[in-house]
Design a protein around this motif. Structure first.
Motif, PDB file in Angstrom:
ATOM      1  N   UNK A 104       4.502 -20.008  43.912  1.00  0.00           N
ATOM      2  CA  UNK A 104       5.540 -19.899  44.806  1.00  0.00           C
ATOM      3  C   UNK A 104       6.713 -20.584  44.221  1.00  0.00           C
ATOM      4  N   UNK A 105       6.749 -21.773  43.326  1.00  0.00           N
ATOM      5  CA  UNK A 105       7.750 -22.581  43.055  1.00  0.00           C
ATOM      6  C   UNK A 105       8.532 -23.252  43.876  1.00  0.00           C
ATOM      7  N   UNK A 130       8.043 -27.287  42.261  1.00  0.00           N
ATOM      8  CA  UNK A 130       8.744 -27.327  40.902  1.00  0.00           C
ATOM      9  C   UNK A 130       9.397 -26.005  40.926  1.00  0.00           C
ATOM     10  N   UNK A 131      10.464 -26.038  40.209  1.00  0.00           N
ATOM     11  CA  UNK A 131      11.137 -24.817  40.066  1.00  0.00           C
ATOM     12  C   UNK A 131      11.908 -24.689  38.459  1.00  0.00           C
ATOM     13  N   UNK A 132      12.849 -23.846  38.444  1.00  0.00           N
ATOM     14  CA  UNK A 132      13.535 -23.836  37.233  1.00  0.00           C
ATOM     15  C   UNK A 132      14.356 -24.806  37.107  1.00  0.00           C
ATOM     16  N   UNK A 133      15.322 -25.139  38.321  1.00  0.00           N
ATOM     17  CA  UNK A 133      15.931 -26.217  38.545  1.00  0.00           C
ATOM     18  C   UNK A 133      15.797 -26.951  39.900  1.00  0.00           C
ATOM     19  N   UNK A 144      13.145 -29.134  44.714  1.00  0.00           N
ATOM     20  CA  UNK A 144      12.140 -28.924  43.679  1.00  0.00           C
ATOM     21  C   UNK A 144      12.374 -29.892  42.588  1.00  0.00           C
ATOM     22  N   UNK A 145      11.256 -30.289  42.005  1.00  0.00           N
ATOM     23  CA  UNK A 145      11.526 -30.943  40.652  1.00  0.00           C
ATOM     24  C   UNK A 145      11.915 -29.928  39.419  1.00  0.00           C
ATOM     25  N   UNK A 146      12.940 -30.031  38.679  1.00  0.00           N
ATOM     26  CA  UNK A 146      12.971 -28.878  37.482  1.00  0.00           C
ATOM     27  C   UNK A 146      11.812 -29.149  36.567  1.00  0.00           C
TER      28      UNK A 146
END
Length: 376
Positions: A104-105, A130-133, A144-146
């Motif tokens: 799910x990011x 977490x995510x892309x950015x 989220x944390x990159x």
């Protein structure tokens, strides 16, 4: 002959018709474990007449769950719980079985929909995302944390492990979820990906991590297991993923052994302006199919047998994937077969409800209301 009820092959997987029951999150798992709800839900749909039933979006790691109720495949307990469900579906159903593997990011750590669907508050037992950015999904959502290189390595390994578990379960198909605003889509979309490293910027870079995940899944699955991907045809927002980018992504997936793509849209932002209507995502599927030369599923407000037949017969999609349509009518395929003059497999316990044994089936078809037409 009805094209909707004609056979199709996805790699080495042979399917009796073009009807797929789409993965539908039930938010009813406990610590990722499937429950009796899944036994009833999936068990009934396995005997629906559809050729393929795809198990809901299944988290490859604990922090990749959307909610506390998400199905998971990251522990031995998760695998054992799902083994019971798969065995039941195999014993009593006719559908081939697949699973959608997902992360799910930044949309993880949220409430189940009937509790609001927002980000979990401090008293809701939230977790790090977490995510892309480091960009939140919406206002009042957690940031989220990159994802670091270590994060990316861990997530790839989690997809590999979940694939191995899926193979042990004896599943026929694995779908990589790269849409609906979840992690892989977050890398693909410029709306959520503002990285300046090798995973951000150009489309080639934004595709890099999702393609890496797909390659890992494809490599971990034997040739006998079909592997596909759910992708987005449009973010429905300026500056987001376009159908041209969807075509490019599908082409790259095909080059890596992808057997099909399921083309959906939206989910990356609450600001998206989606133009809803019957078959509203079919044009995206048709464009991807025409230009990427890969089998395509279409999904989204496909409701009547005639509509589904036209989508397949016209060549706009190879299969139709139904979700809320079969929630509303779990025996939709039985009714569609009767409307379109086809045959579909039924459990022997229900055979006496088939048209040749029960006159009431004909009355039911005559009384149905076509999509978009008011009942008289």
């Amino acid at each position: 002959m009805s094209q909707l009820f004609s056979p199709i092959w996805l790699g080495e997987l042979d399917l009796a018709n073009r009807i797929v029951i789409s993965p539908m999150c039930q938010y009813s798992a406990i610590h990722g474990d499937a429950t009796d709800w899944h036994l009833v839900h999936l068990g009934s749909l396995a005997m629906s007449g559809a050729s393929l039933l795809v198990i809901e979006a299944t988290a490859v790691e604990e922090m990749g769950r959307i909610t506390h109720g998400d199905l998971g495949l990251y522990t031995e307990e998760n695998e054992a719980a799902l083994t019971r469900i798969v065995a039941f579906c195999r014993k009593h159903g006719s559908a081939k079985l697949g699973i959608q593997l997902a992360h799910a990011g930044r949309k993880a750590s949220s409430q189940v929909p009937w509790q609001g669907g927002r980000a979990l508050s401090a008293d809701g037992d939230p977790w790090k995302t977490v995510s892309a950015s480091a960009l939140p999904f919406a206002d009042d959502w957690h940031v989220p944390e990159a994802a670091s290189e270590d994060d990316l390595d861990r997530i790839v390994a989690a997809f590999e492990t979940a694939t191995a578990r899926s193979v042990r379960l004896g599943l026929d198909l694995i779908e990589v979820h790269a849409a609906h605003g979840y992690l892989l889509h977050q890398f693909l979309s410029p709306i959520s990906n503002q990285r300046t490293d090798a995973y951000g910027g150009s489309l080639e870079n934004r595709m890099r991590f999702p393609l890496r995940v797909f390659e890992a899944v494809r490599a971990a699955a034997p040739a006998s297991v079909a592997v596909g991907a759910r992708i987005t045809g449009s973010d429905w927002i300026e500056g987001g993923v376009t159908v041209e980018e969807a075509v490019a992504f599908a082409s790259e997936l095909r080059a890596r052994g992808c057997h099909y793509v399921d083309v959906t849209s939206g989910g990356i932002s609450l600001g998206a302006k989606i133009e809803l209507g019957p078959g509203y995502q079919v044009p995206f599927a048709a464009e991807v199919r025409r230009r990427a030369d890969i089998p395509v599923w279409s999904v989204g407000l496909i409701v009547t047998p005639e509509q589904a037949e036209d989508i397949v017969a016209s060549g706009r999609a190879d299969m139709v994937a139904l979700a809320r349509t079969v929630m509303d009518d779990p025996h939709w395929a039985w009714n569609a077969a009767q409307v379109l003059g086809a045959e579909v497999e039924r459990p022997p316990q229900y055979a006496r409800a088939a048209p040749k044994h029960w006159p009431g089936a004909g009355y039911k078809v005559e009384a149905r209301t076509p999509l978009g037409r008011a009942a008289e």
